[in-house]
Design a protein around this motif. Structure first.
Motif, PDB file in Angstrom:
ATOM      1  N   MET A  28       0.669  -1.235  -0.231  1.00  0.00           N
ATOM      2  CA  MET A  28       0.014   0.001  -0.052  1.00  0.00           C
ATOM      3  C   MET A  28       0.940   1.169  -0.037  1.00  0.00           C
ATOM      4  N   HIS A  29       1.942   1.213   0.742  1.00  0.00           N
ATOM      5  CA  HIS A  29       2.981   2.510   0.830  1.00  0.00           C
ATOM      6  C   HIS A  29       3.390   2.853  -0.874  1.00  0.00           C
ATOM      7  N   PHE A  30       3.637   1.666  -1.584  1.00  0.00           N
ATOM      8  CA  PHE A  30       4.340   1.986  -2.642  1.00  0.00           C
ATOM      9  C   PHE A  30       3.021   2.259  -3.648  1.00  0.00           C
ATOM     10  N   VAL A  31       2.134   1.814  -3.627  1.00  0.00           N
ATOM     11  CA  VAL A  31       0.838   2.179  -4.352  1.00  0.00           C
ATOM     12  C   VAL A  31       0.571   3.428  -4.182  1.00  0.00           C
ATOM     13  N   TYR A  32       0.527   4.064  -2.870  1.00  0.00           N
ATOM     14  CA  TYR A  32       0.095   5.299  -2.657  1.00  0.00           C
ATOM     15  C   TYR A  32       1.126   6.456  -3.257  1.00  0.00           C
ATOM     16  N   GLU A  35       1.108   6.854  -6.763  1.00  0.00           N
ATOM     17  CA  GLU A  35      -0.366   7.182  -7.180  1.00  0.00           C
ATOM     18  C   GLU A  35      -0.712   6.117  -8.222  1.00  0.00           C
ATOM     19  N   LEU A  36      -0.764   4.871  -7.998  1.00  0.00           N
ATOM     20  CA  LEU A  36      -1.465   3.744  -8.693  1.00  0.00           C
ATOM     21  C   LEU A  36      -2.754   3.595  -8.703  1.00  0.00           C
ATOM     22  N   LEU A  37      -3.534   4.112  -7.454  1.00  0.00           N
ATOM     23  CA  LEU A  37      -4.898   3.821  -7.500  1.00  0.00           C
ATOM     24  C   LEU A  37      -5.684   5.011  -8.103  1.00  0.00           C
ATOM     25  N   ASN A  38      -6.823   4.658  -8.645  1.00  0.00           N
ATOM     26  CA  ASN A  38      -7.656   5.292  -9.272  1.00  0.00           C
ATOM     27  C   ASN A  38      -8.572   6.169  -8.204  1.00  0.00           C
ATOM     28  N   ILE A  90      -3.136 -11.137  -9.312  1.00  0.00           N
ATOM     29  CA  ILE A  90      -2.398 -10.218  -8.465  1.00  0.00           C
ATOM     30  C   ILE A  90      -1.185 -10.006  -8.460  1.00  0.00           C
ATOM     31  N   MET A  91      -0.202 -11.308  -8.758  1.00  0.00           N
ATOM     32  CA  MET A  91       1.179 -11.270  -9.028  1.00  0.00           C
ATOM     33  C   MET A  91       1.684 -10.295 -10.138  1.00  0.00           C
ATOM     34  N   THR A  92       0.824  -9.416 -10.821  1.00  0.00           N
ATOM     35  CA  THR A  92       1.171  -8.474 -11.998  1.00  0.00           C
ATOM     36  C   THR A  92       2.033  -7.526 -11.064  1.00  0.00           C
ATOM     37  N   LEU A  93       2.166  -7.365  -9.926  1.00  0.00           N
ATOM     38  CA  LEU A  93       2.817  -6.342  -9.334  1.00  0.00           C
ATOM     39  C   LEU A  93       4.259  -6.034 -10.191  1.00  0.00           C
ATOM     40  N   GLN A  94       4.869  -6.930 -10.483  1.00  0.00           N
ATOM     41  CA  GLN A  94       6.090  -6.721 -11.407  1.00  0.00           C
ATOM     42  C   GLN A  94       5.970  -5.731 -12.572  1.00  0.00           C
ATOM     43  N   LYS A  95       4.884  -5.721 -13.277  1.00  0.00           N
ATOM     44  CA  LYS A  95       4.538  -4.744 -14.152  1.00  0.00           C
ATOM     45  C   LYS A  95       4.459  -3.436 -13.716  1.00  0.00           C
ATOM     46  N   LEU A  96       4.070  -3.461 -12.484  1.00  0.00           N
ATOM     47  CA  LEU A  96       4.003  -1.896 -11.913  1.00  0.00           C
ATOM     48  C   LEU A  96       5.438  -1.556 -11.396  1.00  0.00           C
ATOM     49  N   LYS A  97       6.609  -2.133 -11.673  1.00  0.00           N
ATOM     50  CA  LYS A  97       7.849  -1.840 -11.086  1.00  0.00           C
ATOM     51  C   LYS A  97       7.902  -1.863  -9.870  1.00  0.00           C
ATOM     52  N   PHE A  98       7.342  -2.901  -8.928  1.00  0.00           N
ATOM     53  CA  PHE A  98       7.492  -2.928  -7.772  1.00  0.00           C
ATOM     54  C   PHE A  98       8.850  -3.309  -7.399  1.00  0.00           C
ATOM     55  N   PRO A  99       9.444  -2.881  -6.211  1.00  0.00           N
ATOM     56  CA  PRO A  99      10.638  -3.235  -5.763  1.00  0.00           C
ATOM     57  C   PRO A  99      10.883  -4.805  -5.946  1.00  0.00           C
TER      58      PRO A  99
END
Length: 123
Positions: A28-32, A35-38, A90-99
């Motif tokens: 959630m820290h990374f998402v906020y 600014e990845l949430l609509n 859910i594991m598409t986190l990698q596409k969002l360039k998660f650490p």
């Protein structure tokens, strides 16, 4: 009573619960931060509720009616949506360039999970 109303209880040990909480907080820290949430996301979003969503719809409707527009509302209630989430998606986190460390931790946490069902003291 419908069989679909019965759900097994799944218990996670304390270490697992701590791990889940830490993982969720980091995601959630990374998402906020990125600014990845609509901005229209209300469910599972801190400081937002169903009341906020209802007020947003009301305001939108009032403005549209004032401007003489025709408004149609379609709502969906997806029963058991979270229960049927496809975990690999859910594991598409990698596409969002998660650490990488966060991605690897989440992947490890969701892989090779098992559950044991005890009935009448038998496995």
């Amino acid at each position: 009573m419908e069989v679909t109303k019965f759900r097994p209880i799944s218990l996670t040990n304390v270490a697992g619960k701590v791990m889940e909480k830490l993982l969720i907080n980091r995601i959630m820290h990374f998402v906020y931060r990125n600014e990845l949430l609509n901005c229209n996301q209300y469910g599972f979003t801190p400081q937002k509720s169903a009341i906020d969503a209802a007020i947003e719809v009301k305001d939108y409707l009032e403005e549209a009616i004032r401007e003489g527009q025709i408004v149609i509302i379609v709502t969906l209630d997806v029963q058991g949506a979270f229960d049927s989430v496809w975990w690999p998606n859910i594991m598409t986190l990698q596409k969002l360039k998660f650490p990488k460390n966060l991605y690897k931790l989440a992947t490890s946490y969701f892989s090779e999970r098992t559950a044991i069902l005890n009935t009448n003291n038998k496995n």
